[in-house]
Structure formats: C-alpha cells, structure tokens
Design an enzyme around this catalytic site. Structure first.
Site, PDB file in Angstrom:
ATOM      1  N   CYS A   1       0.860  -1.183   0.000  1.00 45.26           N
ATOM      2  CA  CYS A   1       0.000   0.000   0.000  1.00 45.26           C
ATOM      3  C   CYS A   1       0.893   1.229   0.000  1.00 45.26           C
ATOM      4  O   CYS A   1       1.705   1.406   0.921  1.00 45.26           O
ATOM      5  CB  CYS A   1      -0.896  -0.011   1.231  1.00 45.26           C
ATOM      6  SG  CYS A   1      -1.651   1.605   1.565  1.00 45.26           S
ATOM      7  N   GLU A  40       8.607   0.005 -11.867  1.00 47.50           N
ATOM      8  CA  GLU A  40       7.325   0.026 -12.580  1.00 47.50           C
ATOM      9  C   GLU A  40       6.154   0.420 -11.671  1.00 47.50           C
ATOM     10  O   GLU A  40       5.202  -0.330 -11.470  1.00 47.50           O
ATOM     11  CB  GLU A  40       7.069  -1.329 -13.238  1.00 47.50           C
ATOM     12  CG  GLU A  40       8.068  -1.656 -14.330  1.00 47.50           C
ATOM     13  CD  GLU A  40       7.765  -2.947 -15.067  1.00 47.50           C
ATOM     14  OE1 GLU A  40       8.215  -3.087 -16.210  1.00 47.50           O
ATOM     15  OE2 GLU A  40       7.089  -3.832 -14.485  1.00 47.50           O
ATOM     16  N   GLU A  65      14.142  -1.621 -19.968  1.00 46.99           N
ATOM     17  CA  GLU A  65      13.806  -3.038 -20.162  1.00 46.99           C
ATOM     18  C   GLU A  65      13.194  -3.247 -21.540  1.00 46.99           C
ATOM     19  O   GLU A  65      12.386  -2.436 -22.002  1.00 46.99           O
ATOM     20  CB  GLU A  65      12.791  -3.517 -19.119  1.00 46.99           C
ATOM     21  CG  GLU A  65      13.294  -3.607 -17.700  1.00 46.99           C
ATOM     22  CD  GLU A  65      12.228  -4.173 -16.769  1.00 46.99           C
ATOM     23  OE1 GLU A  65      11.320  -4.895 -17.254  1.00 46.99           O
ATOM     24  OE2 GLU A  65      12.295  -3.891 -15.563  1.00 46.99           O
ATOM     25  N   HIS A 104      10.892 -16.233 -19.369  1.00 44.87           N
ATOM     26  CA  HIS A 104      11.187 -14.944 -19.987  1.00 44.87           C
ATOM     27  C   HIS A 104      12.626 -14.974 -20.483  1.00 44.87           C
ATOM     28  O   HIS A 104      13.529 -15.436 -19.795  1.00 44.87           O
ATOM     29  CB  HIS A 104      11.011 -13.819 -18.957  1.00 44.87           C
ATOM     30  CG  HIS A 104      10.982 -12.440 -19.542  1.00 44.87           C
ATOM     31  ND1 HIS A 104      12.072 -11.875 -20.164  1.00 44.87           N
ATOM     32  CD2 HIS A 104       9.993 -11.505 -19.601  1.00 44.87           C
ATOM     33  CE1 HIS A 104      11.762 -10.657 -20.573  1.00 44.87           C
ATOM     34  NE2 HIS A 104      10.506 -10.404 -20.244  1.00 44.87           N
TER      35      HIS A 104
END
Length: 685
Positions: free
Chosen positions: A137, A172, A325, A376
C-alpha cells in the site's frame, strides 16, 4: 500522509538542467548497453562467468537489486550486504557500471506478516496477500518507513562505490490501493486541490444522484458500488493515485540525491501506462527510462514501438533517454509467447537509439530457472552463451559501440502529437456514447501515416509551448483545460496546421461537458460545428469526398454542419445525409484547422494526414527514400533506415553515404534485408 501537490504540472516536461543525466556516462562509454542482473538467483560461481560474458558482449551497464529486499534484509533490521559488496566489486573489476536499485517494489514476507496494513486493498475491499510482487500500500506508514530505511542503508554503504553510477528507485510504479490509509491521503489531496467542500461539490457535480458531501469524512475513494461511480470522483482519484506514487518515489529519490548528489536517480516508466501520468513524473527523474515490450507477432508492433519511443523522448523534453527493459526473445506473460528473432531484437534496439535513446537495456541478463519469469528470455539463455541469441547479443554490442557519435544528439521534429493522461482517463470512463472509440488506437491511427512518411514527431502534453511546430495533431483530446486552449488555437493563428480527431474538446478540467456546438473551444477554428455524437450501427454510413474518395465510416460519426469552413467529406444518405465527417477552414494567416468528426478507414486517415503534412510543409529526412515498411529517422547527423518487413526492401540514396553499422560506403539503390538496418552519414565531396 499526503500525495504530491495536485496543481497542474509545468507545461514543459524537461528535467531541470542542473541535475545529472546520462551525459557523464555516455561521454566515456558511448551508448549504454546492458540488462537487469539478478545475481541473488545464482550461486556465486556463476557471477564471475557473468561479468566475463558482459565484458565480451560490450555490456557496460547492469541494473542490480530490484527484487532483492528479502536477501538484503532477511529479518526486520538485520541487513546482510556482503553478497552485494562482492557483486558490485566484480562489476567494477570488469568495468561494468551499476544502476543500483532500491528493492522496495517487492517487500519481504515478514513485512506483511508483521504489519498486514502494508498490503493493498482492492476497490472491492479485499486485502491482497504476499506471494507475487507490487504487494504494498503506497500510503502505509509502516511500508514507507521500512522502504526508506532499506534505501538509507544502501545509500550509506554504496553512495561512494565506484561501480554505482545510477540509482533506480522501486520498479514500474502503478499500484493503486483503496484502504483507509489511502482514503485519508485522498482527502488531503482533495483539500489541496479544492480548498473546501463547496468547491469539491461543484467540481464533482454532486447535485447529481444526491451525492453532496458536508463532511470530509464522507469522501472516499471510488470503491465498489452498486452502479456507475461519479466520473469526476474517479478522474480525481486517478490523478491522486499517480501523485501518491510520485510522492513515494520522491521520498527515496531525495534521500539518494543527498547521499550521492552527482549520481542520477531514476525509475522505470512503462510507455502509455494507464495508472501514472508521466507528464507529471518526468520533471522528477534525472533520466527518463522506459520499459517497452513490443509483440513480434503483431504486425503493427514497429509503429507502436516508434510511438512509445517518441513519447519517451517527449517526456525527456527532446533530450536523451534510455530503454531500461525490453525482451531479447520471448516474454512469459502473453497467452502465446512468440519470441523475437535475433534480427528483430537488433532492430527493436536500433529503433530506440534512432528515436533518441542513449541506452538500450534488456530484462534480463541471464534467464531465470525458477519463479514466474522462468520462461522470460535473457541475454544469456538457459542453453548458455553458445547460442544464436547470445552471439547476436555480442554482435549488437559491437555495433552499438560504432554508433557512439549519436550519443547526446537529438531528433529534430516540426510535428507534434498531443497526448494527455487525464484526457485519456476521462474519455474511457463508463457511460460514454460508445466503448469503440478508444484513445490509444486513435493515437496510433494518426501516428502511423507520419511514421510511414518518415516525418519526425514529438509527443507532447496539451499545455506545452507549441510555437516550434508547424503541424499539431490531437487524435482524441476529449478533455481540454481552459489554460491549454489558447496554445492550441495559436498554431493556426500563426500559420500552422491543427488537426483534431473525433470526440475532441468535449470536457473541461473537471470532466464536465462543455455546452454549445462542439468542438466548443475550436469550432470557429475548424469552420464547422456539431450538435450530436452518433455511434453507428454496424452497417456504417457512406461518405463522399473529392479529396479522400468514397468510403464507408463505421462505429462513429457526428452530426456536424459546415459554418464558414468547407466540407472535405460528407455523409450520403440516411439520417446523417449531408453532415460533414471531415471539415477544414483555411485562415487568412495561412494556417488551417481540421476536424475529423468520424472514424474513417485507415487509408482515409492517411490521406487526411498527408494533406495536413503537405499544407504544413513538413518532410522526412533529406536525401533518403525507402520502400513501404522502411522506417526513416534522422538523429543528429545520422539517418537510420529500419526495415520492419519480413522481406527485403530497398532504400534509394541521393549522393554518397557511409553506413556506420558495417563500415561500408553506399550510393544509389541499396537492398535492405528483412529486419535489416542502416545508420547513414552523408559523405561530403
């Protein structure tokens, strides 16, 4: 806890020039090349192999520590940093710079266990659990205290480490929480914005549905409700949520700046990311760094990537930025993860450089063998360095070194594409006339013809100084603040061309519909005005146009009449018979105002854009022409030619040129391999 000052951001998003940026790094290293390195996932024996491979590949920058909080602080207040000492020392020994991250995007399990209030709450009232990432939060006092403390420990220990040349805060940002801590912060943000409840009630239009507030305690975030929520309440909460995260970033940034004032501090943006208004964020970062993941299975991916890069350059005020990225091959999060070919990997990286990036970095250095991202791609795949992918990584590092001359240079543009986060948010709220009119597809539709023509484009906010642009395109500017109207109108009044797409100029700063014939702030400028928005039945409407040809419009039209302008395209038959779908007004000063009051086919949009390009006199790079699918971009004195097609294309050169990528001299018609590239400088006689 209060969020960032909610007043409008300064009109130009360029970072303060006194702050450190990429120039100190690129002056010595040239273009930056690297990846996220996650040594905590590997035995130390692998680390030495990693840095040797980095050196061989020309990698000169790695991001370290993004998700390492649990390794750095396995118990509250107990820090274990010896492993990070070794990692940074190894990087320095091999002349690899480090972008050291604060690990605050992914709290350790003990934080949520000891303080459950640090975990976020959804709009439905569900408190989320540990086990993923971004599980915090942003208003929680305990989270913010512990996040600042781990950042302080890193700053105290590594501010003077010679490997650490950039700081990376969090990762991000985009978390949104609806808990009571966030409700209190939301009320504080609203008090700063509106002053009192009377002004809040006016802005939110609370006479509708008996929503009036007479105590601040009654005001809550837009939590789950039986039906539609007040759209201005939602709009303000989006503004608040973005500002709250910005405040969270700034806390750690300020700490890091104080510890190492000469080292740039950044975080990674995500292009056209819905939850965060990057026009407000951009002045707060020392380096604009973007994460961008093009889909190799999407034929439109090259255009989407180019648009996203132009946004990043716009956020950097036209100056250098970097890709933080991108994928080297496949990602793990699409339903069907088509990998990039090595040629596509190279082309995507060169596209970013062509459009102003001084750094091309990837996620990740070595492919993980466990966890959610185990499939990935990495610059070192599971099969190791003896692979086609890693050999391409090494080759690309060498050619980026040959592009050193572009570092610090700019892309000169006389065309601006206007995009605004609050307008995007407001335009796509529920209860609009149609959900088929979406902002990003509209943006792409108007950008694609400019991309194909090689016309350089700056993506800008509506409040920026537009005096340097001959053509300004606003594909769907639903919400326009009063303070921004004059700047847009001035484009035409001084002899430039303004092109507005459908459903523009609809709402004011509060999301209230502007009364009168639309587009209300610009109707006189475009020479036509509307009275009704008309989502269309599936059959669409037939349109006639001498300039654009006969065509059918689907999904969206508007009941627009011609005033003192001209109808470029007109509906034929049906209820809208005679209504204009495209209007234009030529002004005495030589400027033109256009309004496309429909969603015409792509070839018609391209024809409208071409007419505006011709009227504005903007062109692509001189001396170079390419077939369809050849992307042309001039940065500094280098013209990049990028073949986005799966087949060979041709570039026609006027005069003698030299390709920096291959070291060869070229002239005349030059073949360009599928997904091939040229970086040309003109040879003077």
């Amino acid at each position: 806890m209060t969020a960032t000052d909610p007043r409008p951001a300064p009109p130009h998003p360029a970072p303060a020039p006194a702050r450190p940026g990429l120039d100190a790094l690129t002056a010595r290293r040239g273009l930056l090349y690297g990846a996220d390195w996650n040594p905590e996932q590997w035995h130390p024996d692998v680390w030495r192999e990693d840095v040797a491979l980095m050196r061989a590949a020309g990698v000169n920058l790695v991001t370290v520590g993004v998700f390492s909080w649990a390794q750095l602080e396995p118990r509250p207040g107990r820090y274990e940093l010896d492993w990070l000492d070794r990692v940074l020392d190894l990087a320095h020994e091999h002349d690899v710079l480090v972008d050291l991250a604060t690990p605050t995007a992914s709290p350790p399990a003990w934080l949520g266990a000891l303080w459950p209030g640090t975990r976020p709450v959804t709009a439905e009232g569900v408190r989320l659990s540990h086990g993923s990432r971004n599980h915090f939060c942003p208003s929680s006092p305990q989270y913010r205290e512990r996040a600042l403390q781990v950042a302080r420990v890193l700053a105290d220990r590594y501010a003077d480490h010679p490997a650490v040349r950039m700081w990376h805060v969090g990762n991000e940002y985009g978390q949104v929480c609806f808990c009571e801590h966030c409700a209190q912060a939301f009320r504080g943000w609203l008090r700063s914005r509106y002053g009192g409840l009377d002004e809040l009630n006016r802005a939110w239009g609370t006479t509708f549905w008996s929503q009036r507030y007479d105590e601040w305690s009654q005001v809550v975030p837009p939590r789950a409700a039986p039906y539609l929520v007040n759209p201005t309440q939602v709009l303000d909460h989006r503004r608040f949520a973005s500002d709250l995260l910005l405040d969270l970033y700034r806390e750690q940034r300020d700490l890091l700046r104080a510890a190492s004032p000469g080292t740039p501090v950044t975080t990674n943006f995500m292009g056209f990311h819905g939850p965060t208004d990057y026009w407000r964020w951009a002045p707060e970062v020392d380096v604009v760094a973007d994460d961008v993941y093009g889909d190799p299975a999407d034929a439109a991916s090259p255009v989407r990537l180019a648009l996203t890069h132009d946004l990043a350059r716009g956020l950097a005020g036209g100056g250098p930025w970097m890709v933080m990225e991108q994928a080297a091959g496949a990602v793990n999060w699409r339903a069907h993860n088509v990998p990039k070919t090595t040629a596509q990997m190279r082309l995507d990286s060169l596209r970013a450089v062509a459009r102003g990036a001084d750094g091309s970095c990837f996620f990740q250095w070595r492919a993980s063998v466990f966890g959610a991202e185990r499939f990935h791609s990495g610059l070192v795949p599971h099969a190791g360095p003896d692979t086609a992918l890693h050999r391409a990584v090494v080759a690309h590092g060498a050619e980026l070194a040959r592009l050193r001359r572009v570092a610090g240079t700019r892309v000169a543009a006389r065309t601006a594409l206007v995009f605004d986060w609050p307008s995007w948010w407001a335009a796509e709220e529920p209860a609009q006339p149609s959900d088929r009119l979406r902002v990003l597809p509209q943006l792409l539709a108007y950008y694609a013809p400019l991309w194909r023509a090689g016309v350089a484009v700056d993506v800008v906010p509506p409040g920026v100084d537009l005096s340097g642009y001959d053509l300004v395109v606003a594909p769907q500017l639903y919400l326009v603040e009063d303070d921004h109207v004059a700047g847009l109108r001035a484009v035409v009044e001084r002899g430039g061309v303004l092109l507005l797409g459908p459903f523009s100029g609809v709402a004011d700063r509060d999301g209230h519909v502007r009364t009168g014939r639309f587009p209300v702030p610009f109707a006189d400028l475009v020479g036509g005005s509307g009275e009704e928005y008309v989502p269309l039945a599936d059959a669409g409407v037939r349109v006639a146009s001498d300039l654009l040809g006969a065509h059918v419009v689907h999904d969206w039209a508007e009941r627009v009449r011609v005033d003192d302008g001209e109808a470029v395209a007109t509906v034929v038959g049906g209820d809208l018979d005679g209504c204009a779908t495209v209007v234009r007004r030529r002004h005495p000063a030589g400027g033109e105002g256009w309004y496309v009051a429909s969603t015409p086919p792509a070839d018609v949009v391209a024809a409208v854009v071409a007419a505006c390009v011709a009227a504005a006199g903007v062109t692509g790079p001189a001396g170079v022409a390419g077939d369809d699918d050849v992307e042309l971009v001039r940065r500094g004195d280098v013209t990049f030619c990028l073949n986005a097609a799966d087949a060979e294309r041709t570039v026609a050169l006027d005069g003698a040129w030299h390709d920096l990528l291959t070291g060869t001299d070229l002239a005349g018609r030059v073949p360009l391999a599928p997904h091939g590239a040229l970086a040309l400088i003109e040879r003077t006689p």
